[in-house]
Design a protein around this motif. Structure first.
Motif, PDB file in Angstrom:
ATOM      1  N   VAL A   1       0.934  -1.090   0.165  1.00 43.10           N
ATOM      2  CA  VAL A   1      -0.050   0.105  -0.170  1.00 43.10           C
ATOM      3  C   VAL A   1       0.824   1.183   0.007  1.00 43.10           C
ATOM      4  N   GLY A   2       0.270   2.320  -0.584  1.00 38.77           N
ATOM      5  CA  GLY A   2       0.979   3.671  -0.421  1.00 38.77           C
ATOM      6  C   GLY A   2       1.325   4.187  -1.765  1.00 38.77           C
ATOM      7  N   GLU A   3       1.837   3.333  -2.672  1.00 37.75           N
ATOM      8  CA  GLU A   3       2.268   3.929  -4.040  1.00 37.75           C
ATOM      9  C   GLU A   3       2.277   2.878  -4.976  1.00 37.75           C
ATOM     10  N   PRO A   4       2.424   3.117  -6.243  1.00 36.22           N
ATOM     11  CA  PRO A   4       2.513   1.925  -7.263  1.00 36.22           C
ATOM     12  C   PRO A   4       3.558   1.067  -6.883  1.00 36.22           C
ATOM     13  N   ILE A   5       3.319  -0.081  -6.846  1.00 37.64           N
ATOM     14  CA  ILE A   5       4.571  -1.161  -6.659  1.00 37.64           C
ATOM     15  C   ILE A   5       5.142  -1.609  -8.153  1.00 37.64           C
TER      16      ILE A   5
ATOM     17  N   VAL B  58      -1.293  -8.923  -2.409  1.00 41.71           N
ATOM     18  CA  VAL B  58      -2.692  -8.130  -2.561  1.00 41.71           C
ATOM     19  C   VAL B  58      -1.930  -6.524  -2.556  1.00 41.71           C
ATOM     20  N   ASP B  59      -2.154  -5.736  -3.861  1.00 45.86           N
ATOM     21  CA  ASP B  59      -1.569  -4.575  -4.049  1.00 45.86           C
ATOM     22  C   ASP B  59      -2.985  -3.700  -3.681  1.00 45.86           C
ATOM     23  N   THR B  60      -3.099  -2.915  -2.572  1.00 46.63           N
ATOM     24  CA  THR B  60      -4.230  -2.378  -2.306  1.00 46.63           C
ATOM     25  C   THR B  60      -4.251  -0.806  -2.738  1.00 46.63           C
ATOM     26  N   TRP B  61      -4.894  -0.345  -3.332  1.00 43.95           N
ATOM     27  CA  TRP B  61      -5.287   1.302  -3.602  1.00 43.95           C
ATOM     28  C   TRP B  61      -6.182   1.701  -2.848  1.00 43.95           C
ATOM     29  N   TRP B  62      -5.862   2.776  -1.963  1.00 44.42           N
ATOM     30  CA  TRP B  62      -6.989   3.526  -1.530  1.00 44.42           C
ATOM     31  C   TRP B  62      -6.209   4.958  -0.987  1.00 44.42           C
ATOM     32  N   GLN B  63      -6.818   5.844  -0.193  1.00 44.79           N
ATOM     33  CA  GLN B  63      -6.437   7.106   0.303  1.00 44.79           C
ATOM     34  C   GLN B  63      -7.056   7.372   1.663  1.00 44.79           C
ATOM     35  N   THR B  64      -6.312   8.439   2.389  1.00 50.39           N
ATOM     36  CA  THR B  64      -7.013   8.959   3.406  1.00 50.39           C
ATOM     37  C   THR B  64      -8.550   9.244   3.306  1.00 50.39           C
ATOM     38  N   GLU B  65      -8.697   9.801   2.276  1.00 48.24           N
ATOM     39  CA  GLU B  65     -10.033  10.287   2.035  1.00 48.24           C
ATOM     40  C   GLU B  65     -11.059   8.926   1.919  1.00 48.24           C
TER      41      GLU B  65
ATOM     42  N   GLY C 110      -7.204  12.597  -7.757  1.00 51.47           N
ATOM     43  CA  GLY C 110      -6.172  13.239  -7.672  1.00 51.47           C
ATOM     44  C   GLY C 110      -4.830  11.868  -8.435  1.00 51.47           C
ATOM     45  N   ASP C 111      -5.595  11.138  -8.596  1.00 53.83           N
ATOM     46  CA  ASP C 111      -4.704  10.068  -9.441  1.00 53.83           C
ATOM     47  C   ASP C 111      -4.726   9.729 -10.888  1.00 53.83           C
ATOM     48  N   GLY C 112      -3.795   9.463 -11.676  1.00 55.80           N
ATOM     49  CA  GLY C 112      -4.189   8.839 -12.808  1.00 55.80           C
ATOM     50  C   GLY C 112      -3.796   7.351 -13.059  1.00 55.80           C
TER      51      GLY C 112
ATOM     52  N   GLY D  43       0.026   6.967 -10.425  1.00 60.40           N
ATOM     53  CA  GLY D  43       0.623   8.294  -9.705  1.00 60.40           C
ATOM     54  C   GLY D  43      -0.234   9.542  -9.708  1.00 60.40           C
ATOM     55  N   ARG D  44       0.248  10.471  -8.958  1.00 68.89           N
ATOM     56  CA  ARG D  44      -0.547  11.554  -8.735  1.00 68.89           C
ATOM     57  C   ARG D  44      -0.500  12.518 -10.019  1.00 68.89           C
ATOM     58  N   VAL D  45      -1.678  13.184 -10.106  1.00 69.98           N
ATOM     59  CA  VAL D  45      -1.903  14.112 -11.441  1.00 69.98           C
ATOM     60  C   VAL D  45      -1.631  15.546 -10.760  1.00 69.98           C
TER      61      VAL D  45
ATOM     62  N   HIS E  75       5.301   8.154   2.072  1.00 68.00           N
ATOM     63  CA  HIS E  75       4.381   9.423   2.923  1.00 68.00           C
ATOM     64  C   HIS E  75       4.023  10.339   1.805  1.00 68.00           C
ATOM     65  N   ARG E  76       2.874  10.680   1.838  1.00 64.87           N
ATOM     66  CA  ARG E  76       2.177  11.687   1.075  1.00 64.87           C
ATOM     67  C   ARG E  76       2.576  13.078   1.426  1.00 64.87           C
ATOM     68  N   LEU E  77       3.043  13.723   0.616  1.00 68.32           N
ATOM     69  CA  LEU E  77       3.369  15.211   0.879  1.00 68.32           C
ATOM     70  C   LEU E  77       2.746  16.221  -0.117  1.00 68.32           C
TER      71      LEU E  77
HETATM   72  C1  WTA Z   1      -1.257   6.627  -3.570  1.00 66.03           C
HETATM   73  C2  WTA Z   1      -2.535   5.960   1.712  1.00 66.03           C
HETATM   74  C3  WTA Z   1      -0.691   2.979  -6.327  1.00 66.03           C
HETATM   75  C4  WTA Z   1      -1.898   7.117  -4.371  1.00 66.03           C
HETATM   76  C5  WTA Z   1      -3.446   4.633   1.991  1.00 66.03           C
HETATM   77  C6  WTA Z   1      -3.233   7.789  -3.515  1.00 66.03           C
HETATM   78  C7  WTA Z   1      -1.238   4.167  -4.317  1.00 66.03           C
HETATM   79  C8  WTA Z   1      -2.231   8.216  -2.288  1.00 66.03           C
HETATM   80  C9  WTA Z   1      -1.729   2.878  -3.663  1.00 66.03           C
HETATM   81  C10 WTA Z   1      -3.193   7.949  -1.053  1.00 66.03           C
HETATM   82  C11 WTA Z   1      -1.465   1.670  -4.415  1.00 66.03           C
HETATM   83  C12 WTA Z   1      -2.002   4.623  -2.295  1.00 66.03           C
HETATM   84  N1  WTA Z   1      -0.932   1.924  -5.717  1.00 66.03           N
HETATM   85  N2  WTA Z   1      -1.014   4.227  -5.654  1.00 66.03           N
HETATM   86  N3  WTA Z   1      -1.765   0.417  -4.135  1.00 66.03           N
HETATM   87  N4  WTA Z   1      -2.118   2.985  -2.514  1.00 66.03           N
HETATM   88  N5  WTA Z   1      -1.608   5.076  -3.481  1.00 66.03           N
HETATM   89  O1  WTA Z   1      -3.608   9.406   1.631  1.00 66.03           O
HETATM   90  O2  WTA Z   1      -1.407   8.102  -5.130  1.00 66.03           O
HETATM   91  O3  WTA Z   1      -1.554   8.664   2.373  1.00 66.03           O
HETATM   92  O4  WTA Z   1      -4.011   8.930  -3.898  1.00 66.03           O
HETATM   93  O5  WTA Z   1      -3.313   6.783   1.634  1.00 66.03           O
HETATM   94  O6  WTA Z   1      -1.275   7.282  -2.334  1.00 66.03           O
HETATM   95  O7  WTA Z   1      -2.028   8.343   0.013  1.00 66.03           O
HETATM   96  P1  WTA Z   1      -2.629   8.453   1.503  1.00 66.03           P
END
Ligand code: WTA
Length: 651
Positions: free
Chosen positions: A392-396, A416-423, A505-507, A520-522, A531-533
């Motif tokens: 989690v956290g960024e593209p792997i 499991v590559d999990t995509w999600w966000q704080t929101e 906010g992601d492409g 990644g982010r657009v 870490h999201r900055l």
């Molecule tokens: C990125 C973290 C690709 C994405 C849970 C998102 C990911 C931002 C993935 C959110 C993933 C998180 N593959 N990108 N599996 N997981 N991201 O809010 O750009 O710290 O918008 O939440 O991390 O970061 P946040």
């Protein structure tokens, strides 16, 4: 979008597919793509019924709800009339059957260990909840949490939830300034902290940071201090009080506050495209339902699992997948305090071996760092207890994915590559490990009930294979409800790109099988070492230095961190660039935000390239930072010499 297209080329050719191992599927909660499809269809046909059923299954309700969803775009209210309590759902309802089961297995960086049962955790939470009440904390009051990764961080969150207080956790790596900004924005009445935490053999001076902010955190009345690193606590201000003293004489029981479904649960600050972090607000029931459900489905959680998510509670992953999701499911969750490689490169593998962890959930940046350290470290340890790996956290990148699967997972564990966000509050796009065939580098498919779509700026569907913007087009229970204190920013940031549709906010793109590949982010948000900055935050930290005139910060692809930060800085008249000044500026950013925001590279420039209308040309700077000869159209450049100077100034 041009820059993200290029980055994705490598994975466009990725053709490997890994079906779930048969032995895994046979025992899994969801065993096949038919299971997935059935749930997906059910959710699509009748979302109210689908989410209503899930909500009734996942939570204990003191009062039932009648209305599943009230959707007045972009405002959602879920499970409207219901009342529940998240601490009750994490603790009390397990006590009959799991009182003596470990809820938390803790290991401190110095090697101290604690196992805390559900019974013990419940007592600790109730005592602290009563302690908070004795300080005057009531339902709806905000409480700051600035703690190391120790069990008390979970205790603190749960104690707030128990009495209906709204917690706002601030990552322990953030500075005094960052803490103060967040506490003031949240209007926190109490802050829970510790004398320090251990990191790489040194003490992170949390209390010192809090003390430095005491005068400027205008709403904070009391600070409760846990003793963690020192032999005794030196409390030199009337606002400071010892955690032990607060809980000592409190009762072991505390009646939960039965809150409405939409009662605020927590505020978590996260970076956006402007300088000021956003207070993402989550409410109780919808968030809880999905944190619980996704933990069980995505990690195929079973009663005897030893589950380890390595995130810090200062980030959303720590909220949903260290604390709330696992505890709602009655699982055993591992908490480790310190750095992954302290005192030796095998610290993680040592922890897995000792606790016989069955599930590991970590970030690509950590995986890449371990790859670099070499296979010999994990090979020395017995990792055979593992049955599932998460990212989690960024593209792997596919290479890291394969290494994770083979070296850590022994080729037998689904990834499991999990995509999600704080929101989003909880996992949105991810394989279900017993069902979904995986492809290295793809987060695969949206979970049932989640409507993820790739659209262009006009709202048209983007054909498969082409990059576009990732939207979520229907509301979901764990979506953020607002930006705390700034409801307009909520609408503007998330729902103005296409009205009524949540903009991530992601492409991303989908492939022929409909699998999602995140690109990644657009916007001007970057993921540095997971870490999201916001680049704007770092810029405003830089320009707050007396010698800096202007600053532009961009991301540069980095093998280890995913993205590295490069700062272009112009100085005020009369100040000359020097290596010392570079160091000073980097230090200044650490002080303003925290070490995680420290630029990897600072480049002084005579001027920054701007369009005729005065906008900094970030794309161009990104190319310069990456060392690419700019292929982009520069005819709108105010002064082409600026670009030339930047490209030469490569020392
Ligand atoms: C990125 C973290 C690709 C994405 C849970 C998102 C990911 C931002 C993935 C959110 C993933 C998180 N593959 N990108 N599996 N997981 N991201 O809010 O750009 O710290 O918008 O939440 O991390 O970061 P946040």
């Amino acid at each position: 979008m041009a820059e993200t297209h290029q980055e994705i080329v490598s994975v466009l050719t990725e053709a490997r597919v890994f079906p779930p191992p048969q032995a895994f599927s046979q025992r899994a909660l969801l065993k096949s793509m038919e299971d997935y499809q059935r749930l997906w269809d059910e959710a699509a046909r009748n979302p109210d019924k689908y989410w209503g059923d899930r909500a009734r299954e996942e939570l204990y309700w003191k009062e039932p709800f009648q209305t599943v969803l009230e959707w007045k775009p972009p405002h959602a209210r879920w499970f409207v009339e219901g009342r529940t309590n998240l601490a009750y759902n994490c603790l009390d309802r397990h006590l009959a059957t799991r009182r003596d089961k470990p809820a938390i297995l803790f290991e401190g960086e110095p090697g101290d260990r604690r196992s805390i049962t559900y019974g013990e955790l419940s007592t600790q939470v109730n005592r602290l909840a009563n302690g908070l009440k004795s300080l005057g904390i009531k339902k709806g009051d905000r409480v700051g949490i600035y703690l190391p990764m120790v069990p008390e961080a979970a205790v603190a969150m749960l104690a707030c939830a128990r009495i209906g207080a709204v917690h706002s956790v601030v990552f322990g790596g953030f500075s005094t300034e960052a803490l103060q900004e967040r506490m003031n924005d949240a209007g926190a009445k109490v802050v829970l902290t510790a004398d320090g935490g251990w990191r790489k053999g040194a003490v992170v001076p949390l209390l010192k940071n809090v003390e430095a902010a005491l005068k400027t955190m205008t709403t904070v009345e009391k600070v409760v201090v846990l003793r963690r690193t020192g032999d005794s606590l030196a409390l030199n201000d009337s606002k400071l009080l010892a955690w032990d003293a607060l809980v000592k004489d409190q009762s072991d029981t505390c009646e939960p506050e039965w809150v409405e479904s939409e009662h605020p649960l927590f505020i978590l600050y996260t970076s956006g495209s402007t300088g000021k972090p956003k207070g993402v607000l989550h409410t109780t029931a919808g968030y809880s339902v999905m944190a619980s459900l996704t933990t069980r489905w995505v990690f195929d959680l079973r009663e005897d699992d030893v589950y380890w998510c390595t995130a810090d509670v200062g980030w959303v992953t720590g909220h949903s997948y260290v604390v709330y999701g696992p505890l709602m499911n009655g699982a055993t969750t591992v908490i480790y305090e310190g750095a992954p490689t302290h005192p030796a490169p095998d610290r993680f593998w040592d922890i897995i071996e000792r606790y016989k962890a069955t599930i590991l959930y970590t970030a690509p940046t950590a995986i890449r760092a371990f790859m670099r350290l070499g296979e010999e470290h994990p090979r020395k340890k017995d990792l055979s207890s593992l049955r599932l790996l998460g990212s989690v956290g960024e593209p792997i990148n596919p290479e890291a994915w394969m290494w994770y699967r083979e070296v850590i997972g022994g080729g037998r564990c689904p990834v499991v590559d999990t995509w999600w966000q704080t929101e989003t509050g909880s996992i949105m796009i991810s394989p279900l490990p017993g069902a979904t065939p995986t492809k290295p580098g793809s987060a695969t498919l949206p979970l049932p009930g989640i409507h993820a779509e790739i659209l262009d700026r006009q709202g048209n569907a983007v054909p498969k294979g082409q990059g576009g913007l990732l939207f979520v087009t229907q509301p979901w229970p764990s979506m953020l409800r607002t930006v705390y204190g700034d409801p307009e920013r909520y609408v503007r940031t998330y729902f103005s790109e296409l009205p009524g549709k949540y903009f991530t906010g992601d492409g991303a793109r989908t492939d022929a099988d409909g699998y999602f590949w995140l690109m990644g982010r657009v916007d001007d948000v970057v993921n540095v070492a997971g870490h999201r900055l916001g680049t704007a935050e770092v810029e405003s930290a830089l320009v707050s230095h007396p010698r800096v005139s202007e600053a532009a910060v961009v991301g540069r692809p980095d093998d280890l961190k995913g993205t590295a930060l490069v700062a272009f800085v112009t100085l005020k008249q009369g100040h000359a660039p020097s290596p010392e000044l570079k160091k000073e500026l980097a230090q200044h950013v650490s002080k303003e935000i925290g070490a995680i925001a420290r630029p990897d590279e600072i480049r002084f420039a005579e001027a920054l390239p701007k369009t005729r209308s005065g906008k900094i040309m970030r794309r161009l700077l990104r190319d310069v930072a990456a060392g690419k000869q700019s292929s982009q159209d520069t005819t709108t450049l105010e002064d082409l010499n600026v670009l030339a100077a930047l490209q030469q100034n490569d020392e």
